[in-house]
Design an enzyme around this catalytic site. Sequence first.
Site, PDB file in Angstrom:
ATOM      1  N   CYS A 181      -0.791   0.893   3.134  1.00 29.58           N
ATOM      2  CA  CYS A 181      -1.511   1.547   1.699  1.00 29.58           C
ATOM      3  C   CYS A 181      -1.250   0.981   0.565  1.00 29.58           C
ATOM      4  O   CYS A 181      -1.789   1.147  -0.403  1.00 29.58           O
ATOM      5  CB  CYS A 181      -1.220   3.008   1.808  1.00 29.58           C
ATOM      6  N   CYS A 231       4.380  -1.076   3.302  1.00 32.34           N
ATOM      7  CA  CYS A 231       3.312  -0.373   4.075  1.00 32.34           C
ATOM      8  C   CYS A 231       2.073  -0.868   3.737  1.00 32.34           C
ATOM      9  O   CYS A 231       1.469  -1.425   2.698  1.00 32.34           O
ATOM     10  CB  CYS A 231       3.443   1.090   3.786  1.00 32.34           C
TER      11      CYS A 231
END
Length: 145
Positions: free
Chosen positions: A54, A52
């Site tokens: 993040c 992802c």
Amino acid sequence: MNGYEQFMQDTYKAMRQDLVAHGFTELTTVEEVEEKMEQLEGTALIVVNSVCGCAAGQARPAVREAVKETDFKPDHLLTVFAGQDKEATARMRDYFPEVPPSSPSIAVWKDGALAYFIPRDSIEISQMEQIKDHLTDVLNQVGAQ
């Protein structure tokens, strides 16, 4: 390995190597996780890596920088990759059952127990610098104990 699995391995290779290139040992099988965790002495920084945004923009850079900046260097730097090495990740998560699974996440392990945990929800709402500073403080506190 089928064509799809090979494609996914190739696609995620750089994300997997990001921490490995900075001294982390990647554990890809249940056996590797069990062997490492059962023999682990001292402290460890454990990153449940992920594909992802993040993980790429906040978690991995923050971890790399915190390890450079902290006065206390963990004895072991370990990582598993959620979504890719599912069994190894599940087995690693078994070592800290008191926290819900999340990825990316960052665990600090000391003397056979979870000392601190930073879950995904804290990572995704923070800037890289905030995570780095927080983790550096945590590592220094764990090292001072």
